[in-house]
Each structure stands twice: as structure tokens, then as C-alpha cells.
Design an enzyme around this catalytic site. Structure first.
Site, short mmCIF file in Angstrom:
data_model
loop_
_atom_site.label_atom_id
_atom_site.label_comp_id
_atom_site.label_asym_id
_atom_site.label_seq_id
_atom_site.Cartn_x
_atom_site.Cartn_y
_atom_site.Cartn_z
N THR A 279 0.81 -1.22 0.00
CA THR A 279 0.00 0.00 0.00
C THR A 279 0.85 1.27 0.00
O THR A 279 0.34 2.36 0.25
CB THR A 279 -0.92 0.03 1.24
OG1 THR A 279 -0.12 -0.09 2.42
CG2 THR A 279 -1.92 -1.11 1.20
N GLY B 268 -1.76 7.26 -1.12
CA GLY B 268 -2.23 8.64 -1.02
C GLY B 268 -1.74 9.50 -2.16
O GLY B 268 -2.51 10.28 -2.75
#
Length: 272
Positions: free
Chosen positions: A207, A211
């Protein structure tokens, strides 16, 4: 839909999973044109941040100015600022170009948990940059830091986003990836509306850079003339696919697969 020029103002990630490397790959995958103004060189891999070397204020200002004066931009994406001084340079640039949409990813902490901004950066985000952005894209820790309240549920996500709206933000994409549950919920909140975007939670350690990737995907959509809700919808679908098809590199929080193409039905599949 025209190509869409995005000027990315952010830090460099040597591991390639986040920062301007993830930003540039995302913009390119979605058909946009990426230019960059580097705020800092970070020494990163999937295990963490091992060092940060700020770019001089003069070089940062010059990068922004020459790109905007020559190539121009249809959207600005702001990621890691690094210092209050860099934030002031960026703020002044936004004041000189008030008509360009801005996507502000308030980077304060890396996926690994390492700090990428201090209290002075958080204060500058709240006091100056929030009101200058078309949309701000905080995750839960960033939302808590900016709104000054604890976020543990979807209701908290919206309430904290509304604190930022009251502080001058025009729109907040509050990301719920840090919350519990089998479904990830992101809320796009404006003064008048709430759009809810959901996808199944993928059980993975890959991950790193989510963002950065999401904010740059939104910025590309805005640069290409999409409305904010449409740009966000495409961006969340792109990020989900990028996580799902992650290459599996590194021993820690691995990178996403940015090389994806959109099929006629709106899904994303690996290019190769």
C-alpha cells in the site's frame, strides 16, 4: 478529453513507490502530462524513510516558475512540502496563479509511519493552503491532525471533514483506509454534498504510495476537464486496481502497479 497538464509539487521517493515517482506514473497512466517541482529528496524503500534532503528554496521556486511560465498547467498537485519555508513559496505561487485547480495531499506521515512534515507544516496547511485548494485529500491520521479530533468511524470521517470545510477548505476527500471494516469508504465532502466511494478492503501489505497515487489521479481528472466527483470516482477505481495488481516488491509496505489501462467498461487492467 484533452491530455491534461499536471504540475506535481512534491518529494522524490528513491524506492519509486510514492512521491513524484508515483505521481508521474499515475498521471501518465491516465493519459495526462506530468511536470514536477521537487521539494525534497527522500531516501526511501518499502521499509521506511532513511533520510530527507530538502531542495533549496531558490531551486523550488525556480522549478515552479519555469514550468508554469513555459509549459503551463491545468491542475497543480501538492504532496510533501517538508518545511514551512517551502510551504510559503508554494503558497505564493498559488496566489500568482489563482485560476489553476489545486489538489492538496497533506502529507505529514509516510505509510511506514515516518514523519514527513512537522507541526509548522501542519499549521501552514491549516492556515494558508487549505483555503487555496480545490480539494484536500487527507487520510485518517492527517485528518485527525488537521481537524484536531479523533476519527474512528465513517461518521467521524464526515464530521472531521466538515471541520476542515469550516476552516476554509472547498472540498475534502476524507480517506477511510485506516478505519476498520471489510469495506473501505472514502467521502468527498463539500459544504452542500457528500459523495460516498466504496471498495472491498484488500488484505495486503502493498500500500506504499496510495495517497500520492489517489491525489495525482484526481488531479489528472481535473486537468482533463472532469468534475470533481467524476475525477474522484475514476481515481478510487484506479487505486483499487493498482493495489490489487501490486507487483509484490520489497520486504515492507510494497509499491502499487501504476502501469494500468482503462477498459471500455471502466475497469483497470495491467498494461503488461
Amino acid at each position: 478529453m484533452h491530455q491534461g497538464r499536471v504540475l506535481i509539487i512534491a518529494g522524490s521517493d528513491s524506492g519509486g513507490g510514492a512521491g513524484i515517482q508515483a505521481d508521474t506514473k499515475t498521471v501518465t497512466a491516465l493519459g495526462g502530462y506530468a511536470a514536477t517541482a521537487v521539494t525534497a529528496i527522500t531516501v526511501q524503500d518499502t521499509l521506511g524513510v532513511h533520510g530527507v534532503e530538502p531542495v533549496s528554496n531558490t531551486a523550488l521556486k525556480q522549478q515552479i516558475d519555469v514550468v508554469l511560465d513555459d509549459i503551463g498547467a491545468d491542475c497543480l498537485k501538492i504532496g510533501m512540502i517538508g518545511s514551512q519555508e517551502a510551504g510559503e513559496i508554494i503558497s505564493e505561487a498559488l496566489e500568482r496563479h489563482p485560476t489553476i485547480p489545486v489538489v492538496l495531499d497533506p502529507v505529514l506521515v509516510a505509510t511506514s509511519g515516518d514523519a514527513l512534515g512537522d507541526d509548522s507544516v501542519a499549521a501552514l496547511l491549516k492556515d494558508r493552503l487549505l483555503s487555496m485548494a480545490s480539494v484536500v485529500t487527507p487520510n485518517v491520521p492527517e485528518l485527525e491532525a488537521l481537524a484536531g479530533r479523533t476519527v474512528t468511524s465513517e461518521g467521524d470521517l464526515e464530521d472531521a471533514a466538515r471541520v476542515l470545510i469550516a476552516s476554509g477548505a472547498r472540498a475534502v476527500l476524507a480517506k477511510g483506509g485506516h478505519l476498520d471494516g471489510e469495506e473501505v469508504v472514502d467521502l468527498l465532502v463539500t459544504e452542500e454534498t457528500v459523495h460516498r466511494f466504496t471498495h472491498p478492503r484488500l488484505k495486503t501489505r502493498h500500500t506504499h504510495g496510495t495517497g500520492c497515487t489517489l491525489a495525482s489521479a484526481v488531479a489528472t481528472g481535473l486537468a482533463q476537464g472532469m468534475d470533481l466527483a467524476g475525477a474522484t470516482d475514476r481515481a478510487t477505481r484506479y487505486v483499487e486496481a493498482a493495489i490489487r495488481h501490486a507487483p509484490g516488491f520489497g520486504a515492507g509496505h510494497g509499491p502499487l502497479r501504476h502501469a494500468l489501462r482503462m477498459t471500455p467498461d471502466g475497469a483497470f487492467t495491467p498494461i503488461a
